[in-house]
Design an enzyme around this catalytic site. Structure first.
Site, PDB file in Angstrom:
ATOM      1  CB  SER A 243      38.829  44.413  42.157  1.00  0.00           C
ATOM      2  OG  SER A 243      39.978  44.669  42.943  1.00  0.00           O
TER       3      SER A 243
ATOM      4  CB  THR B 292      36.895  40.736  38.604  1.00  0.00           C
ATOM      5  OG1 THR B 292      36.895  41.334  39.900  1.00  0.00           O
ATOM      6  CG2 THR B 292      38.051  41.242  37.776  1.00  0.00           C
ATOM      7  CE1 TYR B 293      35.893  46.184  42.548  1.00  0.00           C
ATOM      8  CE2 TYR B 293      34.802  44.053  42.619  1.00  0.00           C
ATOM      9  CZ  TYR B 293      35.507  45.059  43.244  1.00  0.00           C
ATOM     10  OH  TYR B 293      35.832  44.940  44.564  1.00  0.00           O
TER      11      TYR B 293
ATOM     12  N   GLY C 209      42.007  39.117  45.422  1.00  0.00           N
ATOM     13  CA  GLY C 209      40.976  38.230  45.950  1.00  0.00           C
ATOM     14  C   GLY C 209      41.001  36.844  45.331  1.00  0.00           C
ATOM     15  CB  ALA C 210      38.259  34.367  44.934  1.00  0.00           C
ATOM     16  CB  ALA C 211      40.586  36.626  40.426  1.00  0.00           C
TER      17      ALA C 211
END
Length: 143
Positions: free
Chosen positions: A25, A57-58, A73-75
């Site tokens: 996120s 994303t959110y 996360g992955a971002a």
């Protein structure tokens, strides 16, 4: 007809943290979310001005007044601490709604503090940024 239109953006924010091991996120200072009319959990596009990466994303609400823009996360593989980013939202609306809708634009400065609020997506309030050539202001194309 339903169109997907630009709804709001937080312009040229600075990433304050990026952690690969958090749930994915983006954490955003709740003052910035409110100013941009972005809700916690809302879909955002993130454009990394520093390296050109783009992702979706959110949002997660961050502490008010903190200036937090946290990539989770992955971002975090794509967006890093101190990168300059633009967070953009879009909304579906009818053609009639789209012709009169005024988006929210939040320009931020040092420490992600709000410098100026507006509704023109092409207006720059950062030194050295200019309106794209031939771009009309919102007021000019709505009249």
């Amino acid at each position: 007809m339903i169109r997907t239109m630009f709804k709001s953006k937080i312009h040229r924010a600075t990433v304050t943290h990026a952690d690969l091991h958090y749930v994915g996120s983006v954490t955003v200072d709740l003052d910035l979310l409110d100013a941009a009319d972005i809700l916690p959990g809302e879909l955002v596009s993130i454009v990394d001005v520093t390296n050109g990466a783009r992702l979706e994303t959110y949002t997660i609400a961050g502490e008010r007044g903190s200036g937090v823009i946290g990539i989770n996360g992955a971002a975090a593989h794509l967006v890093h601490v101190d990168d300059t980013v633009i967070l953009i939202t879009y909304a579906e609306m009818t053609t009639e709604e789209a012709r009169t809708y005024e988006p929210r634009v939040v320009h931020v400065g040092k420490d992600n503090k709000i410098l100026q609020l507006g509704n023109d997506p092409a207006e720059g309030h950062t030194p050295g940024l200019m309106r794209p050539p031939h771009a009309l202001s919102n007021a000019a194309h709505l009249s």
